[in-house]
Design an enzyme around this catalytic site. Structure first.
Site, mmCIF file in Angstrom:
data_model
loop_
_atom_site.group_PDB
_atom_site.id
_atom_site.type_symbol
_atom_site.label_atom_id
_atom_site.label_comp_id
_atom_site.label_asym_id
_atom_site.label_seq_id
_atom_site.Cartn_x
_atom_site.Cartn_y
_atom_site.Cartn_z
ATOM 1 N N GLY A 1 -0.414 4.954 -0.996
ATOM 2 C CA GLY A 1 -1.433 5.625 -0.177
ATOM 3 C C GLY A 1 -0.877 6.863 0.496
ATOM 4 O O GLY A 1 0.307 7.203 0.358
ATOM 5 N N GLN A 2 -1.746 7.544 1.292
ATOM 6 C CA GLN A 2 -1.322 8.799 1.927
ATOM 7 C C GLN A 2 -0.137 8.568 2.862
ATOM 8 O O GLN A 2 0.873 9.275 2.775
ATOM 9 C CB GLN A 2 -2.488 9.405 2.740
ATOM 10 C CG GLN A 2 -2.127 10.729 3.394
ATOM 11 C CD GLN A 2 -3.081 11.186 4.485
ATOM 12 O OE1 GLN A 2 -3.935 10.430 4.951
ATOM 13 N NE2 GLN A 2 -2.925 12.420 4.909
ATOM 14 N N LYS B 1 -10.344 -2.570 12.483
ATOM 15 C CA LYS B 1 -9.168 -2.159 13.254
ATOM 16 C C LYS B 1 -9.223 -2.744 14.672
ATOM 17 O O LYS B 1 -8.202 -3.193 15.207
ATOM 18 C CB LYS B 1 -9.064 -0.634 13.303
ATOM 19 C CG LYS B 1 -8.709 0.005 11.955
ATOM 20 C CD LYS B 1 -7.429 -0.579 11.375
ATOM 21 C CE LYS B 1 -7.043 0.029 10.050
ATOM 22 N NZ LYS B 1 -5.817 -0.577 9.489
ATOM 23 N N GLY C 1 0.830 -1.206 0.000
ATOM 24 C CA GLY C 1 0.000 0.000 0.000
ATOM 25 C C GLY C 1 0.863 1.254 0.000
ATOM 26 O O GLY C 1 0.558 2.268 0.608
ATOM 27 N N TYR D 1 -14.815 0.095 9.129
ATOM 28 C CA TYR D 1 -13.362 0.331 9.233
ATOM 29 C C TYR D 1 -12.917 0.165 10.687
ATOM 30 O O TYR D 1 -11.938 -0.516 10.980
ATOM 31 C CB TYR D 1 -13.071 1.740 8.736
ATOM 32 C CG TYR D 1 -11.676 2.245 8.952
ATOM 33 C CD1 TYR D 1 -11.423 3.222 9.908
ATOM 34 C CD2 TYR D 1 -10.618 1.793 8.181
ATOM 35 C CE1 TYR D 1 -10.142 3.719 10.097
ATOM 36 C CE2 TYR D 1 -9.337 2.282 8.358
ATOM 37 C CZ TYR D 1 -9.114 3.245 9.319
ATOM 38 O OH TYR D 1 -7.846 3.743 9.512
ATOM 39 N N ASP E 1 2.056 -1.787 -4.493
ATOM 40 C CA ASP E 1 0.657 -1.351 -4.417
ATOM 41 C C ASP E 1 -0.135 -2.105 -5.484
ATOM 42 O O ASP E 1 0.439 -2.785 -6.343
ATOM 43 C CB ASP E 1 0.542 0.180 -4.603
ATOM 44 C CG ASP E 1 -0.685 0.746 -3.892
ATOM 45 O OD1 ASP E 1 -0.520 1.518 -2.934
ATOM 46 O OD2 ASP E 1 -1.810 0.368 -4.271
ATOM 47 N N ILE E 2 -1.448 -1.951 -5.452
ATOM 48 C CA ILE E 2 -2.312 -2.681 -6.390
ATOM 49 C C ILE E 2 -2.195 -2.119 -7.800
ATOM 50 O O ILE E 2 -2.489 -2.802 -8.779
ATOM 51 C CB ILE E 2 -3.793 -2.612 -5.903
ATOM 52 C CG1 ILE E 2 -4.689 -3.572 -6.689
ATOM 53 C CG2 ILE E 2 -4.310 -1.177 -5.979
ATOM 54 C CD1 ILE E 2 -4.474 -5.023 -6.345
ATOM 55 N N ASP F 1 -1.140 -7.456 -4.910
ATOM 56 C CA ASP F 1 -2.508 -7.446 -4.374
ATOM 57 C C ASP F 1 -2.444 -7.908 -2.920
ATOM 58 O O ASP F 1 -2.112 -9.070 -2.655
ATOM 59 C CB ASP F 1 -3.386 -8.396 -5.212
ATOM 60 C CG ASP F 1 -4.817 -8.462 -4.659
ATOM 61 O OD1 ASP F 1 -5.666 -9.069 -5.332
ATOM 62 O OD2 ASP F 1 -5.063 -7.922 -3.554
HETATM 63 C C1 VAH Z 1 -10.132 7.985 8.314
HETATM 64 N N1 VAH Z 1 -7.956 9.091 8.110
HETATM 65 O O1 VAH Z 1 -10.624 9.095 8.353
HETATM 66 C C2 VAH Z 1 -8.618 7.873 8.530
HETATM 67 C C3 VAH Z 1 -8.324 7.669 9.985
HETATM 68 C C4 VAH Z 1 -8.785 8.452 12.254
HETATM 69 C C5 VAH Z 1 -9.084 8.645 10.855
HETATM 70 O O2 VAH Z 1 -8.560 6.358 10.367
HETATM 71 O O3 VAH Z 1 -10.786 6.997 8.131
#
Ligand code: VAH
Length: 314
Positions: free
Chosen positions: A9-10, A144, A6, A140, A32-33, A50
């Site tokens: 990514g940012q 986590k 990845g 998300y 990255d993909i 991937d």
């Molecule tokens: C998001 N930038 O907004 C990420 C992060 C805490 C925020 O996990 O999903």
């Protein structure tokens, strides 16, 4: 060798640059993909990978003699609400692939990012402690929270050296964020330079834990360099720098661009932001491996506006 999954990514983009600075370009394989960040792709070893493909990750580790993996690929909070099953699939299976390669000794050390998204509406909102109630209400956040449980399990049961940080919202200018709820805090600087105005998708008093990218990258490399015996948290460390509202950011920009104007039009991401804490207690990280942040809001605004002014006026 180090593999970053990845890398476009940012965070991945800046992590690749920093790790190449520390370890040497040829010792850091970016993957990255796709090849969406060509400057990064052309700056050193790069492979299309991937993160959901176990054999592809295994072959890459064998072929490139990889012993350390930074797993930065994920679907973030806003995108995860649009595509729940895809977020579960990518965020969880990529983690299992890397943990299972570490379990059999193919990988010696793993970094995996968690997030303040592991916290939910029942979590104490101010100075959220390291150990507390975690009932995340986003896909998300669920990935986590569960990912943290698995990291701790693989460390305690199989001796896997996996390390993790609960990143706050991260602000940077070298790569755009993708699909996050805190992305307003990046977009606002770009719009301030381009249009001298910004419409925020979070309300003016939405206070969230945030951090400038340089601090986030420093925390990551410092955690990974810490002696294992100093690490007391194998789920994921609380990490904190600054907490601010969209209005605070607007005011810090107005101090440099007086004609900047801000409007507010909250969207579906407001509910996500409202489920997260306003500030985080990261005393454990500061004690275990001497974490300390360097950027406050005004210094971050100064650096962001300076670099983006160059970007849009060169
Ligand atoms: C998001 N930038 O907004 C990420 C992060 C805490 C925020 O996990 O999903």
């Amino acid at each position: 060798k180090i593999l970053i999954i990845g890398a476009c990514g940012q965070i991945g983009t800046e992590l690749t640059l920093k790790l190449r600075e520390i370890h040497g370009v040829d010792n850091v394989i970016a993957s990255d993909i796709n090849t969406r960040k060509l400057d990064l792709v052309n700056a050193g070893p790069f492979v299309i990978l991937d993160a959901k493909n176990f054999n592809a990750i295994k072959d890459c580790c064998i072929n490139h003699n990889v012993d350390t993996v930074y797993l930065m690929a994920a679907l973030l909070s806003a995108t995860g609400e649009k595509y729940p099953m895809e977020a579960w699939d990518l965020n969880m299976n990529s983690l299992f692939h890397v943990l299972n390669l570490a379990k059999v000794g193919q990988i010696k050390k793993v970094f995996w990012p968690s997030s303040i998204a592991v916290f939910g509406p029942t979590t104490p909102r101010e100075n959220t402690p390291q150990h507390t109630i975690c009932e995340p209400t986003t896909v998300y956040g669920i990935t986590k929270q569960v990912g943290e449980r698995w990291c701790e399990y693989y460390h305690d049961k199989y001796g896997v050296d996996v390390r993790s940080l609960r990143y706050p919202g991260i602000i940077s200018h070298k790569a755009m964020p993708g699909g996050g709820t805190t992305d307003y805090a990046v977009e606002i600087y770009h719009e301030a330079i381009k249009e001298k105005k910004y419409e925020s998708f979070l309300s003016e008093n939405t206070k969230l834990p945030m951090m400038f990218m340089d601090d986030a990258i420093a925390a990551t490399t410092e955690l990974m360099a810490a002696p294992p015996e100093n690490i007391t948290i194998r789920s994921s460390y609380n990490l904190s720098a600054i907490s601010f509202t969209p209005q605070d950011v607007a005011n810090s920009i107005k101090a440099e661009i007086p004609e900047f104007t801000m409007t507010y039009n909250p969207d579906f991401r407001q509910a996500i932001a409202d489920s997260w804490p306003s500030s985080i207690d990261d005393a454990v990280a500061r004690k275990d491996w001497n974490w300390d942040h360097q950027f406050n809001l005004s210094r971050m605004t100064e650096v962001m506006l300076k670099n983006l002014h160059v970007k849009y006026n060169s």
